[in-house]
Design a protein around this motif. Structure first.
Motif, mmCIF file in Angstrom:
data_model
loop_
_atom_site.group_PDB
_atom_site.id
_atom_site.type_symbol
_atom_site.label_atom_id
_atom_site.label_comp_id
_atom_site.label_asym_id
_atom_site.label_seq_id
_atom_site.Cartn_x
_atom_site.Cartn_y
_atom_site.Cartn_z
ATOM 1 N N VAL A 152 -3.068 8.048 -1.838
ATOM 2 C CA VAL A 152 -4.420 7.745 -1.157
ATOM 3 C C VAL A 152 -5.643 8.199 -2.647
ATOM 4 C CG1 VAL A 152 -5.137 10.182 0.081
ATOM 5 C CG2 VAL A 152 -6.720 7.291 0.145
ATOM 6 N N ALA A 153 -6.766 7.031 -2.969
ATOM 7 C CA ALA A 153 -7.555 7.422 -3.725
ATOM 8 C C ALA A 153 -8.567 8.096 -2.847
ATOM 9 C CB ALA A 153 -7.476 6.415 -4.629
ATOM 10 N N ARG A 154 -9.137 9.155 -2.562
ATOM 11 C CA ARG A 154 -10.326 9.614 -1.413
ATOM 12 C C ARG A 154 -11.471 9.741 -2.630
ATOM 13 N NH1 ARG A 154 -8.400 15.133 2.059
ATOM 14 N NH2 ARG A 154 -6.474 14.194 1.572
ATOM 15 N N ALA A 155 -12.457 9.493 -2.040
ATOM 16 C CA ALA A 155 -14.154 9.765 -2.443
ATOM 17 C C ALA A 155 -14.862 8.849 -2.377
ATOM 18 C CB ALA A 155 -14.316 9.744 -3.830
ATOM 19 N N THR A 156 -16.449 9.364 -2.293
ATOM 20 C CA THR A 156 -17.577 9.123 -1.586
ATOM 21 C C THR A 156 -17.917 7.560 -2.203
ATOM 22 O OG1 THR A 156 -18.341 10.686 -2.856
ATOM 23 C CG2 THR A 156 -18.286 10.555 -0.608
ATOM 24 N N TYR A 157 -18.840 6.805 -2.247
ATOM 25 C CA TYR A 157 -19.075 5.643 -2.984
ATOM 26 C C TYR A 157 -19.297 5.714 -4.757
ATOM 27 C CZ TYR A 157 -19.077 2.977 1.246
ATOM 28 O OH TYR A 157 -18.785 2.710 2.167
ATOM 29 N N ASP A 158 -19.951 7.219 -4.271
ATOM 30 C CA ASP A 158 -20.467 7.434 -5.851
ATOM 31 C C ASP A 158 -19.512 7.621 -6.911
ATOM 32 O OD1 ASP A 158 -20.466 9.773 -4.094
ATOM 33 O OD2 ASP A 158 -21.747 11.559 -5.597
ATOM 34 N N GLU A 159 -18.144 8.295 -6.233
ATOM 35 C CA GLU A 159 -17.448 8.925 -7.481
ATOM 36 C C GLU A 159 -15.695 8.663 -7.446
ATOM 37 O OE1 GLU A 159 -17.006 13.098 -5.572
ATOM 38 O OE2 GLU A 159 -18.834 14.215 -6.543
ATOM 39 N N LEU A 160 -16.099 7.023 -6.483
ATOM 40 C CA LEU A 160 -14.984 5.960 -5.884
ATOM 41 C C LEU A 160 -14.372 5.812 -7.467
ATOM 42 C CD1 LEU A 160 -13.341 4.952 -4.490
ATOM 43 C CD2 LEU A 160 -14.303 3.791 -3.878
ATOM 44 N N PRO A 161 -15.551 5.459 -7.992
ATOM 45 C CA PRO A 161 -14.710 4.132 -10.039
ATOM 46 C C PRO A 161 -13.718 5.561 -10.006
ATOM 47 C CG PRO A 161 -17.093 3.549 -8.884
ATOM 48 C CD PRO A 161 -16.579 4.980 -8.536
ATOM 49 N N ALA A 162 -14.290 6.952 -10.595
ATOM 50 C CA ALA A 162 -13.097 8.032 -11.183
ATOM 51 C C ALA A 162 -12.572 8.246 -10.611
ATOM 52 C CB ALA A 162 -14.097 9.184 -11.202
ATOM 53 N N SER B 121 0.710 -1.820 -0.193
ATOM 54 C CA SER B 121 -0.151 0.061 0.228
ATOM 55 C C SER B 121 0.946 1.154 0.645
ATOM 56 C CB SER B 121 -0.871 -0.265 0.823
ATOM 57 O OG SER B 121 -1.619 -1.141 1.218
ATOM 58 N N PHE B 122 1.884 1.349 0.837
ATOM 59 C CA PHE B 122 2.571 2.208 0.486
ATOM 60 C C PHE B 122 3.343 2.269 -0.850
ATOM 61 C CE2 PHE B 122 7.058 4.790 1.522
ATOM 62 C CZ PHE B 122 6.660 5.761 2.591
ATOM 63 N N ALA B 123 2.904 2.715 -1.666
ATOM 64 C CA ALA B 123 3.020 3.138 -3.652
ATOM 65 C C ALA B 123 2.612 4.391 -3.415
ATOM 66 C CB ALA B 123 3.076 2.145 -3.922
ATOM 67 N N THR B 124 2.943 5.425 -4.858
ATOM 68 C CA THR B 124 2.003 6.411 -5.388
ATOM 69 C C THR B 124 2.375 6.212 -6.878
ATOM 70 O OG1 THR B 124 4.552 7.695 -6.298
ATOM 71 C CG2 THR B 124 3.350 7.887 -3.851
ATOM 72 N N ARG B 125 1.439 6.641 -7.456
ATOM 73 C CA ARG B 125 0.696 6.944 -9.347
ATOM 74 C C ARG B 125 2.392 7.014 -9.145
ATOM 75 N NH1 ARG B 125 -3.459 5.889 -12.649
ATOM 76 N NH2 ARG B 125 -1.769 6.207 -14.706
#
Length: 344
Positions: A291-301, A184-188
């Motif tokens: 981290v990818a942070r988003a509510t469920y509705d925006e999570l896939p994007a 998990s300790f990785a970046t794009r």
């Protein structure tokens, strides 16, 4: 893109129902973690409660366990799940091997490569009757009598995935494993500039391709039904980034982003036992790299922005009480993100 979710390893009675719910929601796999609890037993309950999802150790710590013991556990799980088990193995770091497990720390990448090869040799012995004759620098196996050999399964052998952070372990995973489970300790940027090119070269040299080699993880996901829930999850991730960032072996990721000094500071704080103060040292601009942070509705994007084109599988855990409709819609949308992996 494939989706996994975690089992409640602390509660065996809940593992079967949780796995069945994940399967109904459309998850591709369920995974167990070796933190406070054994990673194999929860998957046994999950196996008996499901029919489709893969069952993955993410990851079992290798060196404290004999490859023969792990092979036996993996074989049983693969048998009783009708071929759905994936053995995820990791080396852990020097301090934990020596001081938590009382296990020698010797050439971890080379040794874990041999570990994977020896487990496969044991599998082949059991499946085909091939004489057990694995001889390496660190592991040697040459005895298997009928009384101790489980019957063949007449199906493909269990896939083996390796956890990897640094270049040497990544190269070993590409050479000997069926997949890599990125820390998990990785970046794009780390995935783009270090991980993916290295894997591509090694897979090509081994005559393999990304279509049959699964790349899993490589960052954190913080999600929830609303902004407040996401913020709460983000703070948990901040602590994880600080915790992992204190490990010298993982510092190459900080180095890539020019924040090596932060890693040095976190290491010193960990030596002083200042665990509850370390998260405050991780600023938002560093946290957002991981981290990818988003509510469920925006999570896939958010997942596509953070992981798209780089990994094949991500892990998403939903908050208790999340509706089945929300879980299924979110997973379905993540499935629409393209990835290279097809199957083992």
């Amino acid at each position: 893109m494939r989706v996994s979710t975690s089992l409640p390893c602390h509660d065996w009675a809940a593992c079967g129902p949780a796995a069945r719910q994940a399967e109904d929601d459309g998850c591709d796999s369920v995974q167990s973690h070796e933190l406070k609890h054994d990673p194999f037993t929860p998957l046994a309950f999950a196996a008996l409660a499901t029919e489709r999802v893969q069952l993955v150790t993410s990851v079992a710590i290798a060196f404290p366990r004999s490859p023969m013991v792990v092979a036996n556990q993996a074989w049983d799980l693969h048998t009783h799940s009708k071929g759905r088990f994936v053995l995820g193995l990791g080396s852990q770091v020097k301090a934990h091997n020596e001081r938590r497990f009382s296990t020698p720390w010797i050439a971890p990448a080379a040794r874990l490569g041999e570990y994977v090869e020896s487990v496969r040799a044991i599998f082949r012995c059991w499946e085909t009757g091939e004489k057990l004759a694995y001889k390496g620098q660190y592991y040697n196996f040459s005895l298997m009598t009928p009384e101790f050999a489980p019957p063949p399964q007449h199906r493909p052998l269990p896939p083996i995935a390796m956890a990897a952070v640094g270049p040497l372990m990544l190269r070993t995973a590409a050479r000997v494993a069926n997949g890599v489970r990125l820390h998990s300790f990785a970046t794009r940027a780390y995935l783009e500039q270090v991980v993916r090119p290295l894997l591509a070269r090694e897979l090509a040299a081994a005559g393999k391709s990304f279509e049959s080699f699964e790349v899993t993880g490589g960052g954190f996901i913080a999600t929830g039904p609303d902004a407040a829930a996401v913020r709460e999850e983000v703070e948990k991730v901040r602590y994880r980034v600080a915790f992992y960032g204190s490990t010298p072996a993982y510092r190459g990721v900080f180095d890539l982003h020019g924040v090596a000094d932060l890693g040095v500071k976190l290491t010193e704080m960990s030596k002083q036992g200042q665990w509850n103060r370390m998260a405050a040292e991780v600023p938002d601009e560093v946290l957002d790299l991981f981290v990818a942070r988003a509510t469920y509705d925006e999570l896939p994007a958010a997942i596509e922005t953070r992981y798209g084109g780089l990994v094949d599988s991500v892990s998403v855990d939903f908050a208790p009480g999340t509706s089945a409709a929300t879980r299924r819609a979110t997973i379905q949308a993540i499935h629409a993100i393209p990835c290279k992996f097809k199957s083992f």
